[in-house]
Design a protein around this motif. Structure first.
Motif, PDB file in Angstrom:
ATOM      1  N   PRO A 143       5.975 -13.053  -8.005  1.00 38.62           N
ATOM      2  CA  PRO A 143       7.348 -12.626  -8.263  1.00 38.62           C
ATOM      3  C   PRO A 143       8.350 -13.206  -7.259  1.00 38.62           C
ATOM      4  CG  PRO A 143       5.876 -10.757  -8.438  1.00 38.62           C
ATOM      5  CD  PRO A 143       5.063 -11.887  -7.902  1.00 38.62           C
TER       6      PRO A 143
ATOM      7  N   LEU B 122       0.834  -1.199   0.000  1.00 42.48           N
ATOM      8  CA  LEU B 122       0.000   0.000   0.000  1.00 42.48           C
ATOM      9  C   LEU B 122       0.875   1.258   0.000  1.00 42.48           C
ATOM     10  CD1 LEU B 122      -2.859   0.994   0.009  1.00 42.48           C
ATOM     11  CD2 LEU B 122      -2.917   0.797   2.479  1.00 42.48           C
TER      12      LEU B 122
ATOM     13  N   LEU C 180       2.586 -14.433 -18.216  1.00 44.82           N
ATOM     14  CA  LEU C 180       2.568 -13.039 -17.772  1.00 44.82           C
ATOM     15  C   LEU C 180       2.643 -12.089 -18.969  1.00 44.82           C
ATOM     16  CD1 LEU C 180       4.826 -13.205 -14.603  1.00 44.82           C
ATOM     17  CD2 LEU C 180       2.394 -12.740 -14.684  1.00 44.82           C
TER      18      LEU C 180
ATOM     19  N   MET D 296       8.970 -16.697  -8.257  1.00 48.43           N
ATOM     20  CA  MET D 296       9.778 -16.730  -9.483  1.00 48.43           C
ATOM     21  C   MET D 296      11.242 -16.466  -9.159  1.00 48.43           C
ATOM     22  SD  MET D 296       7.341 -14.722 -12.146  1.00 48.43           S
ATOM     23  CE  MET D 296       8.392 -14.808 -13.584  1.00 48.43           C
TER      24      MET D 296
ATOM     25  N   LEU E 287      -3.939  -6.877 -21.063  1.00 51.64           N
ATOM     26  CA  LEU E 287      -4.153  -5.659 -20.300  1.00 51.64           C
ATOM     27  C   LEU E 287      -3.988  -4.421 -21.184  1.00 51.64           C
ATOM     28  CD1 LEU E 287      -4.625  -4.786 -17.297  1.00 51.64           C
ATOM     29  CD2 LEU E 287      -2.210  -4.244 -17.263  1.00 51.64           C
TER      30      LEU E 287
ATOM     31  N   ILE F   7      10.197  -9.441  -1.207  1.00 48.18           N
ATOM     32  CA  ILE F   7      11.140 -10.451  -0.717  1.00 48.18           C
ATOM     33  C   ILE F   7      11.191 -10.424   0.812  1.00 48.18           C
ATOM     34  CG2 ILE F   7      13.568 -11.158  -0.622  1.00 48.18           C
ATOM     35  CD1 ILE F   7      13.954  -9.742  -3.274  1.00 48.18           C
TER      36      ILE F   7
ATOM     37  N   THR G 110      -0.003  -9.271 -19.995  1.00 52.46           N
ATOM     38  CA  THR G 110       0.332  -7.880 -20.285  1.00 52.46           C
ATOM     39  C   THR G 110      -0.309  -7.433 -21.586  1.00 52.46           C
ATOM     40  OG1 THR G 110       2.442  -8.298 -19.240  1.00 52.46           O
ATOM     41  CG2 THR G 110       2.248  -6.271 -20.485  1.00 52.46           C
TER      42      THR G 110
ATOM     43  N   LEU H  26      -1.111  -2.975 -10.485  1.00 48.89           N
ATOM     44  CA  LEU H  26       0.147  -3.345 -11.151  1.00 48.89           C
ATOM     45  C   LEU H  26       1.338  -3.165 -10.222  1.00 48.89           C
ATOM     46  CD1 LEU H  26      -0.208  -2.052 -14.806  1.00 48.89           C
ATOM     47  CD2 LEU H  26      -0.238  -4.393 -13.966  1.00 48.89           C
TER      48      LEU H  26
ATOM     49  N   VAL I  43       8.772  -6.755  -6.363  1.00 45.55           N
ATOM     50  CA  VAL I  43       9.641  -7.859  -5.979  1.00 45.55           C
ATOM     51  C   VAL I  43      10.441  -7.524  -4.740  1.00 45.55           C
ATOM     52  CG1 VAL I  43      11.144  -9.629  -6.894  1.00 45.55           C
ATOM     53  CG2 VAL I  43      10.127  -7.968  -8.443  1.00 45.55           C
ATOM     54  N   VAL I  44      11.136  -6.381  -4.776  1.00 43.65           N
ATOM     55  CA  VAL I  44      12.166  -6.122  -3.774  1.00 43.65           C
ATOM     56  C   VAL I  44      11.576  -6.037  -2.369  1.00 43.65           C
ATOM     57  CG1 VAL I  44      13.987  -4.556  -3.079  1.00 43.65           C
ATOM     58  CG2 VAL I  44      13.584  -4.980  -5.483  1.00 43.65           C
TER      59      VAL I  44
ATOM     60  N   TRP J  42       1.250  -6.092  -7.985  1.00 47.05           N
ATOM     61  CA  TRP J  42       1.449  -7.308  -8.768  1.00 47.05           C
ATOM     62  C   TRP J  42       2.912  -7.512  -9.147  1.00 47.05           C
ATOM     63  CZ3 TRP J  42      -1.214 -11.532 -10.002  1.00 47.05           C
ATOM     64  CH2 TRP J  42      -0.841 -12.278 -11.111  1.00 47.05           C
ATOM     65  N   ASP J  43       3.606  -6.418  -9.497  1.00 48.65           N
ATOM     66  CA  ASP J  43       4.977  -6.512 -10.008  1.00 48.65           C
ATOM     67  C   ASP J  43       6.034  -6.355  -8.928  1.00 48.65           C
ATOM     68  OD1 ASP J  43       4.985  -7.201 -12.618  1.00 48.65           O
ATOM     69  OD2 ASP J  43       4.850  -5.164 -13.396  1.00 48.65           O
TER      70      ASP J  43
END
Lengths: 266, 289
Positions: free
Chosen positions: A224, A145, A246, A227, A253, A213, A250, A203, A209-210, A206-207
């Motif tokens: 992610p 958020l 994916l 993956m 979308l 983790i 895209t 998005l 990663v950092v 959804w995307d």
């Protein structure tokens, strides 16, 4: 002369050559992903010795991939709802409010956008460890958020600023309360802003990663994160399958957004 | 971008009026203070508190040659990535702007598609492409250009290629507005006055695009400084960048003090560069886009 394609002379050839190379550069990885996902060799041979749907079957039957997919979807939806709600509150304050320090507040609301995500990731990790939020769904929601909110605030504030405030006043003259007027008159008027706020929020979540983790636990992983774990271990064809799906998502979308834009121009 | 630039736009007489409409911002402000400001401040505080009060973490960061190398690497790689992205991005954006509209739209679609594709999917593709026996090396050996595979994967070259791929769309998008606002009659006037194409390029085209190039370049440079995933997957141990160092300190060494110090350095550089952009570059970039 430099802006007229037919009058570029020799420059046109150079320009076309660079643009051609750039397109190959941009498309090659995406095409490779799709080719590898159908590659019958387990060792990612290219060009593939044969074609197979085996990896798709494996991925679709694997509950781990499905779980992380569902986690990502659930998380994205919750983050989107919260982000649009808070975005509307912030938007009304920034676009309709008149108080000292408003522009500073606007700047502050956007700072998560420029924060390097590794810094935010470990900062939230440290705090959430103390609060026992690390590795929980709530922790994930709060972290995503923070990242999604600025996009929502920008989209909704600019939509509100483009909407005539007298609409709100007219509804209130007709007897509506302030928030009644805002919900029933202004919300429909800024639906495009809300739509882009929702898309960007989803998005972003959804995307991500950092930061993800540091929020994940072995039992709670977004797509992610899973993956990344797989890529770190081995370059199996499974990841090519997930990546291809994916890429397909895209493209769908992009088509959807183009349709929506066309619709809104009419 | 709006951090500092727009503060003056509220005239003083308005400020003195009774303030209203602040209430809806309270929940948002509370949320961000609790889940953003406080955690980041707490982290930075740890950099001077752990293991004991003092600047020892900063001293270690600058004096230890491994860490100093990481800092140097971060800036060098970010600079190379920015330079290459600009060199490819300018002609690509230019082509998209002047090509027949259907071709231009198609190319821009490809740029957006690559940008919107999942970051890990793209990085995974490059991991495969750059392998010693991957498609790129196989192709180069097949054509006879090279005899032995180039060490692309796990090297600085790999990191740069992967990061240029990620950053290129941002440059194309930054240049779209400035390119669209160029006035064709200026170039006609230049050619009527006898200017060659090269002269109009260096004397009109580039100077007018400079704000856009600078804005795009700065964003890419700053984003590269803090990049984690791509360098950690495509680079070797000797190509470590600052974000990887931070993650490593937290995940494997549990050295929060040093991680906090490295975060502080990254944050100060990032905020300074964004402030420079807001002060000198944003007005042009925003007006045109």
């Amino acid at each position: 002369m430099l802006l007229d394609f037919s009058q570029l002379g020799w420059w046109r050839i150079a320009l076309c050559a660079v643009a051609g190379v750039a397109v190959v550069f941009l498309l090659a990885p995406l095409c490779l992903l799709i080719a590898l996902s159908f590659d019958s060799s387990q060792w990612l041979q290219f060009p593939p010795p044969g074609w197979t749907l085996q990896w798709y079957r494996e991925v679709l039957a694997d509950p781990n991939w499905l779980n992380s997919f569902l986690t990502s979807v659930e998380l994205g939806i919750v983050v989107t709802l919260a982000s649009v709600f808070l975005g509307l509150l912030a938007g009304f304050a920034l676009a309709r409010g008149n108080f000292p320090g408003r522009e500073m507040l606007r700047g502050f609301f956007l700072t998560p956008m420029i924060m390097p995500s590794i810094v935010l990731g470990i900062a939230l990790y440290a705090t959430f460890l103390r609060l026992h939020l690390a590795g929980t769904f709530l922790g994930f929601v709060l972290a995503h958020l923070v990242l999604a909110l600025p996009f929502s605030i920008v989209a909704i504030t600019s939509a509100l600023e483009q909407t005539d405030k007298s609409l709100e006043d007219a509804a209130m003259l007709c007897g509506a309360s302030l928030w009644e007027a805002r919900v029933r008159v202004i919300l429909p008027a800024i639906r495009h802003g809300i739509f882009s706020a929702a898309i960007f929020s989803f998005l972003t979540s959804w995307d991500e990663v950092v930061v993800a983790i540091f929020m994940a636990s072995p039992g709670l992983q977004t797509l992610p994160v899973r993956m990344l774990g797989e890529v770190r271990q081995n370059l199996s064809p499974d990841i090519a399958v997930v990546s291809s799906l994916l890429v397909l998502g895209t493209i769908l979308l992009m088509g959807l957004t183009a349709l929506f834009n066309k619709d809104s121009k009419r | 971008m709006t951090l500092t630039g727009t503060v003056q736009t509220v005239p003083p007489e308005k400020r003195r009026r009774r303030s209203r409409g602040f209430a809806p911002a309270v929940p948002v402000l509370t949320f961000l203070l609790l889940c953003f400001t406080l955690p980041v401040l707490a982290l930075l505080l740890r950099s001077v508190m752990e293991p004991h009060l003092g600047l020892q973490n900063y001293a270690a960061l600058l004096a230890t040659s491994t860490y100093a190398n990481v800092l140097e690497n971060t800036f060098v790689i970010s600079f190379i990535v920015t330079a290459i992205t600009t060199l490819i991005g300018l002609p690509l954006a230019w082509f998209i702007a002047v090509a027949p509209s259907r071709v231009g739209r198609f190319m821009f679609g490809i740029v957006i598609l690559s940008m919107w594709t999942n970051l890990l999917a793209r990085t995974y593709a490059w991991m495969v492409l750059l392998q010693d026996n991957g498609p790129i090396n196989n192709f180069l050996i097949w054509t006879g250009i090279i005899q032995n595979p180039l060490p692309l994967y796990g090297s600085m070259a790999g990191v740069v290629i992967g990061m240029v791929y990620i950053m290129l769309p941002f440059m194309v998008i930054s240049l779209r507005g400035p390119l669209a606002s160029l006035d064709p009659s200026m170039f006609q006037a230049a050619s009527l006055c006898g200017a060659s194409r090269l002269q109009s390029f260096t004397r009109i085209f580039l100077p007018l695009l400079l704000p856009g190039l600078a804005a795009g370049g700065l964003i890419i440079f700053v984003m590269s400084l803090g990049y984690y995933i791509t360098p950690s997957l495509l680079g070797g141990a000797q190509d470590m960048m600052l974000a990887e160092l931070i993650a490593q300190q937290v995940q494997t060494l549990l050295n929060w003090g040093l991680a906090g110090a490295a975060s502080f350095v990254l944050l100060v550089v990032t905020l300074t560069l964004y402030a420079v952009q807001a002060r000198y570059l944003a007005p042009h970039g925003l007006k045109r886009s």
